[in-house]
Design a protein around this motif. Structure first.
Motif, short mmCIF file in Angstrom:
data_model
loop_
_atom_site.label_atom_id
_atom_site.label_comp_id
_atom_site.label_asym_id
_atom_site.label_seq_id
_atom_site.Cartn_x
_atom_site.Cartn_y
_atom_site.Cartn_z
N ARG A 47 24.05 7.26 -17.45
CA ARG A 47 23.61 6.43 -16.33
C ARG A 47 23.17 7.25 -15.14
O ARG A 47 22.23 6.90 -14.43
N GLU A 48 23.86 8.38 -14.92
CA GLU A 48 23.51 9.22 -13.77
C GLU A 48 22.07 9.73 -13.90
O GLU A 48 21.36 9.90 -12.93
N GLU A 49 21.71 9.99 -15.15
CA GLU A 49 20.35 10.50 -15.37
C GLU A 49 19.31 9.43 -15.06
O GLU A 49 18.27 9.70 -14.47
N THR A 97 21.64 0.91 -10.61
CA THR A 97 21.45 1.31 -12.00
C THR A 97 22.41 0.54 -12.91
O THR A 97 22.02 0.01 -13.95
N ARG A 98 23.66 0.48 -12.47
CA ARG A 98 24.68 -0.21 -13.27
C ARG A 98 24.32 -1.68 -13.43
O ARG A 98 24.40 -2.24 -14.52
N GLU A 141 23.78 4.36 -7.79
CA GLU A 141 24.64 4.13 -8.94
C GLU A 141 24.80 2.62 -9.19
O GLU A 141 24.72 2.14 -10.32
N ALA A 182 19.70 6.95 -12.98
CA ALA A 182 19.69 6.80 -11.52
C ALA A 182 18.87 7.92 -10.87
O ALA A 182 18.06 7.68 -9.98
N GLY A 183 19.06 9.14 -11.37
CA GLY A 183 18.35 10.29 -10.80
C GLY A 183 16.85 10.19 -11.03
O GLY A 183 16.06 10.46 -10.13
#
Ligand SMILES: [Zn+2]
Lengths: 190, 210
Positions: A147-149, A161-162, A158, A151-152
């Motif tokens: 997920r961080e990717e 995205t979630r 965060e 978002a980035g």
């Protein structure tokens, strides 16, 4: 000193710049699945460009990181364009040589190799029905990107995205259930 | 089915697609825009949707975003340390001599020299010409915190014709007295006690015959 020696020394100096930037790209690229051969091709193009730029430049000036980065960035686009046109030529030549044969052959069953191919087809179909605002997020998630990717890449928080992922997976689940494909539980996406 | 199973099915579905998927490949510029986060979110999402279902475009995105992020990472590191890469300055200087980098200092300079004219080494003498065969005193202004100065005189091929290392702000290398008339260039690099390197411009020097 002979000219070849001088050129050798020049290439050493160019190499120092290119190597430093290349090492950073490689380090960053490890997070993704960066193809090292692609990077090598780009960095070779960067070398050539720095060479040419320095040969024609009358000015003694510094070249900042951003210059090297911009050079790499535009070199990468050229590498990509070249590769695409090679690919197009390749396909054309295959069509020209084997066109008649290819047309005569029956279309291969795209899902023949996989057991439960009907389910595969349904999943592919269900994905397409997810609204465009959240479909790419679901694709990334299903392809195994953290997920961080996501978002980035999109520049999202965060939370955003979630939320999009949660809703996109809910869309998918509903659709699959409507198709009669059971989905026991959506792994926590949030 | 579990998420894991769904992922497997999804992977199989993607693998079974015709090469490039159903939609045309986005332009390389669109993929670059996605990597740079440029343009509307809607257009970037459309690009991403294709890219995530096309192995060819995905590989292109991975390349472009690696370069973008490396540029960003190096850029911020550079801003923090206010360092610059000076290699190309050295290259350009040496190419004015119509050759490559012949100087040891120039090569060493590659990674270490700081930019900024306000703290560069300012040269004093000699002027643009001097008589060959005699003693020549090279002098420059002191640099705050400098622990060492290195002088290099380069010939037209870029080779080091004479050099000196000193704590002083002048030097007169004996080798200069043996040099034939001709065109030369010289420069000075200062190294500070905190290991910063500062350089002068490259200055021309014509050694004239008697
Ligand atoms: Zn594509």
């Amino acid at each position: 000193m002979t000219l070849p020696e001088a050129e050798h020394n020049l290439s050493l100096a160019v190499e120092a710049v290119v190597t430093r930037f290349g090492a950073m790209v490689r380090q960053v690229g490890r997070r993704y699945r960066l193809d090292e051969a692609d990077l090598d091709e780009v960095m070779q193009e960067v070398r050539i460009r720095l060479w040419r730029a320095q040969r024609t430049s009358e000015q003694i000036g510094e070249v900042s990181t951003s210059y090297v980065y911009r050079t790499a960035s535009s070199a990468a686009l050229d590498v990509i364009r070249r590769r695409r046109s090679r690919r197009a030529e390749h396909h054309q030549s295959i069509d020209a040589e084997d066109g008649a044969v290819a047309l005569a052959e029956p279309a291969p069953d795209p899902h023949g190799a996989l057991e439960g191919s009907e389910v595969v087809r349904q999943v592919a179909q269900a994905i397409e029905t997810i609204p465009a605002s959240r479909r790419p997020v679901v694709r990334m998630y299903l392809a195994g990107h953290p997920r961080e990717e996501i978002a980035g890449l999109m520049g999202w928080t965060e939370g955003k995205t979630r939320n999009l992922l949660y809703r996109g997976l809910a869309d998918l689940r509903d659709r699959l259930q409507a198709m009669g494909v059971g989905w026991e539980r959506a792994e926590e996406a949030g | 089915m579990s998420d894991e199973r769904l992922r497997e099915l999804y992977t199989a579905a993607m693998a079974a697609r015709p090469r490039g998927g159903e939609t045309a490949h986005p332009s390389p510029e669109s993929i670059a825009a996605l990597a740079r986060r440029e343009g509307s979110e809607e257009s970037r999402l459309a690009t991403l949707d294709h890219v995530m279902s096309c192995a060819d475009c995905r590989r292109e995105l991975d390349l472009l975003r690696s370069i973008e992020q490396a540029g960003g990472a190096l850029g911020s590191a550079e801003r923090q340390s206010s360092r610059r890469w000076f290699v190309p300055a050295a290259l350009a200087a040496s190419l004015l001599l119509a050759v490559g980098v012949g100087s040891r200092l120039l090569r060493q300079d590659a990674d270490t020299t700081r930019g900024g004219s306000e703290d560069a080494v300012a040269l004093i003498q000699p002027g643009s010409s001097a008589a060959a065969g005699g003693r020549i005193v090279f002098a420059w202004h002191p640099v705050a915190g400098a622990s060492r100065y290195e002088l290099e005189l380069l010939d037209t091929s870029g080779g080091v014709a004479a050099s000196a290392v000193t704590r002083d702000t002048s030097a007169s290398p004996a080798a200069v007295e043996q040099l034939p008339p001709g065109e030369y260039r010289w420069w000075v690099r200062a190294t500070t006690s905190d290991a910063r390197a500062l350089r002068s411009d490259m200055r021309s020097l014509r050694l004239t015959g008697r």
